[in-house]
Design a protein around this motif. Structure first.
Motif, mmCIF file in Angstrom:
data_model
loop_
_atom_site.group_PDB
_atom_site.id
_atom_site.type_symbol
_atom_site.label_atom_id
_atom_site.label_comp_id
_atom_site.label_asym_id
_atom_site.label_seq_id
_atom_site.Cartn_x
_atom_site.Cartn_y
_atom_site.Cartn_z
ATOM 1 N N PRO A 151 5.846 6.053 2.215
ATOM 2 C CA PRO A 151 5.732 5.180 3.383
ATOM 3 C C PRO A 151 4.599 5.605 4.307
ATOM 4 N N VAL A 152 4.146 4.655 5.117
ATOM 5 C CA VAL A 152 3.140 4.907 6.153
ATOM 6 C C VAL A 152 3.787 4.573 7.486
ATOM 7 N N PHE A 153 3.791 5.517 8.424
ATOM 8 C CA PHE A 153 4.526 5.353 9.672
ATOM 9 C C PHE A 153 3.638 4.977 10.861
ATOM 10 N N SER A 154 2.337 5.070 10.721
ATOM 11 C CA SER A 154 1.457 4.740 11.836
ATOM 12 C C SER A 154 0.156 4.161 11.296
ATOM 13 N N ASN A 155 -0.630 3.571 12.200
ATOM 14 C CA ASN A 155 -1.924 2.984 11.820
ATOM 15 C C ASN A 155 -1.789 1.968 10.695
ATOM 16 N N THR A 156 -0.743 1.170 10.754
ATOM 17 C CA THR A 156 -0.482 0.213 9.671
ATOM 18 C C THR A 156 -1.417 -0.997 9.723
ATOM 19 N N ASP A 157 -2.311 -1.048 10.712
ATOM 20 C CA ASP A 157 -3.292 -2.133 10.758
ATOM 21 C C ASP A 157 -4.670 -1.671 10.298
ATOM 22 N N TYR A 158 -4.779 -0.449 9.788
ATOM 23 C CA TYR A 158 -6.048 0.059 9.308
ATOM 24 C C TYR A 158 -6.374 -0.535 7.933
ATOM 25 N N PRO A 159 -7.660 -0.598 7.562
ATOM 26 C CA PRO A 159 -8.034 -1.139 6.259
ATOM 27 C C PRO A 159 -7.375 -0.422 5.085
ATOM 28 N N ALA A 160 -7.234 0.912 5.172
ATOM 29 C CA ALA A 160 -6.600 1.646 4.080
ATOM 30 C C ALA A 160 -5.177 1.142 3.845
ATOM 31 N N MET A 161 -4.456 0.853 4.923
ATOM 32 C CA MET A 161 -3.106 0.325 4.799
ATOM 33 C C MET A 161 -3.132 -1.101 4.261
ATOM 34 N N LYS A 162 -4.114 -1.905 4.707
ATOM 35 C CA LYS A 162 -4.231 -3.270 4.205
ATOM 36 C C LYS A 162 -4.478 -3.269 2.695
ATOM 37 N N ARG A 163 -5.347 -2.380 2.250
ATOM 38 C CA ARG A 163 -5.593 -2.287 0.809
ATOM 39 C C ARG A 163 -4.334 -1.852 0.069
ATOM 40 N N TYR A 164 -3.604 -0.904 0.648
ATOM 41 C CA TYR A 164 -2.327 -0.440 0.071
ATOM 42 C C TYR A 164 -1.357 -1.613 -0.070
ATOM 43 N N ILE A 165 -1.201 -2.380 0.993
ATOM 44 C CA ILE A 165 -0.291 -3.522 0.988
ATOM 45 C C ILE A 165 -0.716 -4.550 -0.058
ATOM 46 N N ASN A 166 -2.007 -4.881 -0.091
ATOM 47 C CA ASN A 166 -2.487 -5.876 -1.050
ATOM 48 C C ASN A 166 -2.250 -5.428 -2.490
ATOM 49 N N THR A 167 -2.409 -4.123 -2.743
ATOM 50 C CA THR A 167 -2.158 -3.604 -4.085
ATOM 51 C C THR A 167 -0.677 -3.695 -4.441
ATOM 52 N N LEU A 168 0.192 -3.367 -3.486
ATOM 53 C CA LEU A 168 1.631 -3.450 -3.757
ATOM 54 C C LEU A 168 2.060 -4.896 -3.994
ATOM 55 N N LYS A 169 1.453 -5.834 -3.280
ATOM 56 C CA LYS A 169 1.743 -7.249 -3.533
ATOM 57 C C LYS A 169 1.322 -7.630 -4.955
ATOM 58 N N TYR A 170 0.190 -7.109 -5.379
ATOM 59 C CA TYR A 170 -0.280 -7.408 -6.730
ATOM 60 C C TYR A 170 0.630 -6.770 -7.772
ATOM 61 N N VAL A 171 1.033 -5.523 -7.531
ATOM 62 C CA VAL A 171 1.972 -4.848 -8.438
ATOM 63 C C VAL A 171 3.258 -5.662 -8.572
ATOM 64 N N GLN A 172 3.773 -6.153 -7.456
ATOM 65 C CA GLN A 172 5.002 -6.946 -7.468
ATOM 66 C C GLN A 172 4.815 -8.229 -8.280
#
Length: 515
Positions: free
Chosen positions: A258-279
């Motif tokens: 999990p990521v607990f802070s800075n969830t609006d940073y590009p690194a987090m956005k890329r993480y989220i987009n990858t997890l959406k693709y994995v799903q």
């Protein structure tokens, strides 16, 4: 003063809001009602440290967790009088051959105990011997140990037991040159095995005995799990792995940190987009427990942080279906109540380093709990790669996520040629609940707040142009800008004048020198 006044009002609002949430959402604790689980008491004489038995209590605890039972662990020396009456099932583990038992509170309670008993050790009690019709045989030889399709060669035996009592169930075989003895013996509520050793075939063999002794009838499956996935992992590799497994028809699970802070940073956005693709590629997402060293001790901080991360995933249409964590989290009051409270499904990894906040001797039980193993552990007990039936409990073949292309290629090749048939985790019933969202799965579909989700997604690029620190509006900003430019011009003119004077002085000095 006005700022302090506003701060006090804000803190009061937060306090009241938190109180209301705690009253209106007590169901954030998802670990199912205790009354729905069997309760098992493990009593042992020694942890066997420094011997072949070291770690066997931990192995037993992990097996029992996979059968969805609540477990309490006590040594004979620390046993509290009257405790035994609170448990429907008892497991005795005797690791010491030189243990001399004296009258104690435990022995007193044991004489009147009417529940189910499983005995693990070399010298079973008289009541168990009579109930199972056990006959001892001292062999002191090397034997081959087999159960189902698994075989372990050349294990050393001491005393073994057999029985001729009708109706008794036998498990496995300890094969000598001239004789064969069962590993496990069970008759109704009584069962016996001579030993359990961590990371050997006996750990798996005991699971066959446990399933029948616990009277569990549900079907079991194999699952494929990848863990140690972070925002700074090679997300391109993760997407490629998802594509390859999808094309091969292999469902899989990713346990993501999990990521607990800075969830609006590009690194987090890329993480989220990858997890959406994995799903979208038939992958299932679990939330992995954070490193204990990153967890602060102030109030319900862990609870808020975990809830925030789950809600961030939910807002993006990602539906985590459970939690991946080391087993010691279930034996800790703080971690179980604050970190695991949102989930009714878990994958329990073997403990590598237990760091407790509030250790306890009883576990949290979950409606779904996968037994995590390394594929190589089972592979060494198989003579070939033929397909085999699932183990008695739901089992997760767990891999750390790969570091490079070569590792990924080798892993994918081995999975395509595997003798294992993996099940889709989404086919089970799993529930995750926060104060804002209810997530889960039903009959292979993901559900978010009562709505069945489509899981299609495409590659989404995240811009690297990002203002990591938002600029605050500054007073007199224009005036300071003009002032800075003025001083720059003045300094520049001063430097020119100084250079001119330096040249003139040099020429005057030169003329004086010639004279």
């Amino acid at each position: 003063m006005r700022q302090k006044h506003r701060l006090h009002i804000g803190l009061l609002v937060l306090l009241v809001s938190g109180l209301i949430l705690s009253l209106t959402h007590p169901a954030t604790v998802q670990a199912a009602n205790s009354s729905s689980f069997d309760s098992v008491l493990i009593v042992y004489d020694s942890l066997g440290r420094g011997t072949k038995d070291e770690g066997n209590i931990e192995a037993l605890k992990r097996l029992l967790a996979a059968f969805r039972v609540e477990v309490t662990v006590e040594s004979i020396d620390s046993y509290t009088a009257g405790s035994l009456s609170n448990y429907s099932k008892l497991i005795e583990v005797h690791n010491r051959s030189d243990f001399t038992e004296e009258d104690s509170n435990y022995l007193t309670d044991l004489r009147s105990y009417q529940g189910d008993v499983l005995y693990i050790g070399g010298i079973p009690r008289d009541k168990l011997v009579q109930s199972l019709g056990l006959r001892a045989q001292a062999v002191e030889k090397v034997a081959d140990f087999s159960i189902g399709p698994f075989v372990e060669k050349s294990i050393r035996l001491g005393t073994v037991y057999d029985t001729e009592q009708p109706g008794v169930e036998r498990y496995g075989a300890l094969k000598l040159k001239d004789a064969s003895y069962p590993y496990g013996i069970r008759n109704g509520s009584y069962a016996y095995v001579p030993f359990i050793e961590k990371d050997t075939l006996s750990e798996i063999a005991l699971s066959y005995v446990l399933k029948d002794w616990l009277r569990q009838k549900q079907e079991s499956h194999y699952y494929l799990v990848f863990k140690e996935i972070y925002p700074f992992s090679d997300l391109r590799l993760l997407e490629r792995m998802s594509d390859e497994l999808y094309e091969a028809g292999i469902p899989f699970i990713v346990s993501v940190h999990p990521v607990f802070s800075n969830t609006d940073y590009p690194a987090m956005k890329r993480y989220i987009n990858t997890l959406k693709y994995v799903q979208s590629r038939n992958g299932t997402v679990l939330v992995e427990s954070p490193f204990v060293a990153t967890i602060r001790d102030d109030g319900r901080d862990l609870n808020r942080q975990m809830e925030h991360f789950i809600d961030v995933l939910a807002e993006e249409g990602i539906v985590p279906l459970g939690m991946g964590t080391e087993m010691f989290w279930t034996y800790d009051d703080y971690f179980a109540s604050e970190g695991m409270a949102f989930f009714d499904s878990v994958v329990l990894f073997p403990d590598t380093r237990s760091i407790h906040k509030a250790e306890r001797n009883h576990s949290e039980a979950f409606s779904s709990s996968l037994y995590s193993v390394d594929r190589a552990y089972l592979q060494r007990y198989l003579s070939d790669d033929r397909p085999i039936d699932p183990l008695p409990m739901d089992t997760a073949f767990t891999y750390n996520f790969v570091q490079n292309e070569a590792e990924l290629d080798n892993l994918l090749d081995s999975l395509r040629n595997s003798w294992i048939t993996f099940e889709d985790y989404k086919k089970g019933v799993h529930k995750v609940k926060t104060g804002s969202n209810e997530l889960g799965s039903e009959r292979g579909s993901l559900v978010l707040n009562g709505v069945s989700l489509g899981i299609q997604a495409s590659h989404v690029e995240t811009s690297s142009d990002y203002e990591y620190k938002q600029h605050e509006q500054k007073s007199f900003e224009t005036w300071f800008t003009v002032q800075n430019k003025f001083f720059i011009v003045v300094i520049f003119i001063t430097l020119i004048l100084f250079s001119g004077f330096l040249i003139i002085g040099y020429r005057m000095y030169k003329r004086k020198f010639y004279k």
